[in-house]
Each structure stands twice: as C-alpha cells, then as structure tokens.
Scaffold this motif. Sequence first.
Motif, mmCIF file in Angstrom:
data_model
loop_
_atom_site.group_PDB
_atom_site.id
_atom_site.type_symbol
_atom_site.label_atom_id
_atom_site.label_comp_id
_atom_site.label_asym_id
_atom_site.label_seq_id
_atom_site.Cartn_x
_atom_site.Cartn_y
_atom_site.Cartn_z
ATOM 1 N N GLY A 73 0.825 -1.208 0.000
ATOM 2 C CA GLY A 73 0.000 0.000 0.000
ATOM 3 C C GLY A 73 0.858 1.256 0.000
ATOM 4 O O GLY A 73 0.566 2.224 -0.704
ATOM 5 N N ARG A 76 2.410 1.591 -3.519
ATOM 6 C CA ARG A 76 1.431 1.947 -4.552
ATOM 7 C C ARG A 76 0.863 3.355 -4.376
ATOM 8 O O ARG A 76 0.196 3.872 -5.267
ATOM 9 C CB ARG A 76 0.317 0.900 -4.603
ATOM 10 N N SER A 77 1.139 3.994 -3.221
ATOM 11 C CA SER A 77 0.642 5.363 -3.017
ATOM 12 C C SER A 77 1.769 6.367 -2.784
ATOM 13 O O SER A 77 1.504 7.553 -2.629
ATOM 14 C CB SER A 77 -0.332 5.392 -1.839
ATOM 15 N N ASN A 81 2.751 7.866 -6.914
ATOM 16 C CA ASN A 81 1.949 6.758 -7.424
ATOM 17 C C ASN A 81 0.512 6.919 -6.943
ATOM 18 O O ASN A 81 0.272 7.362 -5.823
ATOM 19 C CB ASN A 81 2.503 5.411 -6.948
ATOM 20 N N ARG A 82 -0.427 6.532 -7.788
ATOM 21 C CA ARG A 82 -1.840 6.629 -7.445
ATOM 22 C C ARG A 82 -2.539 5.311 -7.774
ATOM 23 O O ARG A 82 -3.362 5.238 -8.666
ATOM 24 C CB ARG A 82 -2.518 7.767 -8.208
ATOM 25 N N ASP A 84 -4.523 1.749 -6.079
ATOM 26 C CA ASP A 84 -5.236 1.278 -4.897
ATOM 27 C C ASP A 84 -4.333 0.410 -4.028
ATOM 28 O O ASP A 84 -3.421 -0.253 -4.531
ATOM 29 C CB ASP A 84 -6.457 0.446 -5.305
ATOM 30 N N GLY A 85 -4.611 0.407 -2.745
ATOM 31 C CA GLY A 85 -3.903 -0.461 -1.816
ATOM 32 C C GLY A 85 -4.358 -1.904 -1.973
ATOM 33 O O GLY A 85 -5.177 -2.221 -2.841
#
Length: 111
Positions: A73, A76-77, A81-82, A84-85
């Motif tokens: 998570g 990915r964030s 970065n955008r 989803d977890g």
Amino acid sequence: MVRVVPSADGQGFAPYLPPLSGNPTVLDPSAASVINVVLSGSRAIVVREAPDMYRMPQYRLLLSDQQIADVIGFIRSGWGNRADGVTASDVADIRQVTDPIREPVQILRMK
C-alpha cells in the motif's frame, strides 16, 4: 564493484534496482505481480555478464499478510503513485497459489 545506494525518491538505480515511482507493475490495477515479488523475491539478474548482488529477497516467511499489504500500500501510493492499496486477504490469496510446497505450484507471470 559498483556501489548501489537506493534513494528515497523511488527512482531506483538502473540497471540494478528498478524504479518504484511510476513503475507500470506497481501501478497496474491488479497488484498480483507486486504481491508475488514481495512474497517470492526475484531471481538474480546478470549485468555485463556478471551476476549481481541486488536481488529482491523473499518475505514469505518473514512478514504476515497484513504487513505485506501495508508495505505494498505504501509503495502503490508513494512517490506520486496513485494505485489502490491491497488487503491482507489479497496477499493471502496470492500466498496460497504461489506456495512452493503446494501441488501444483501456480507460477504468476511478471509484467
């Protein structure tokens, strides 16, 4: 010997460490490949005909499903970065089908 120092900006260090920022595998709507790499690690790569020392270790036995979901998570964030977890359940599903003692082992193809 090349000294590789990972940076905090997610850019990696080509060709030894891939970038996490903007990485298509990290950003893929399906997190299966990223989960698989964290669980199973990666093989050694060869650069200029010499094996490297920079491979991703496997965390299958070291981290719980929730810990792996938390790390993924973050990846990915982070760094712009955008994506989803993932949940602990997502990790558990991939862990089960890629377990090396499972018959038959299901191999996930990396993107």
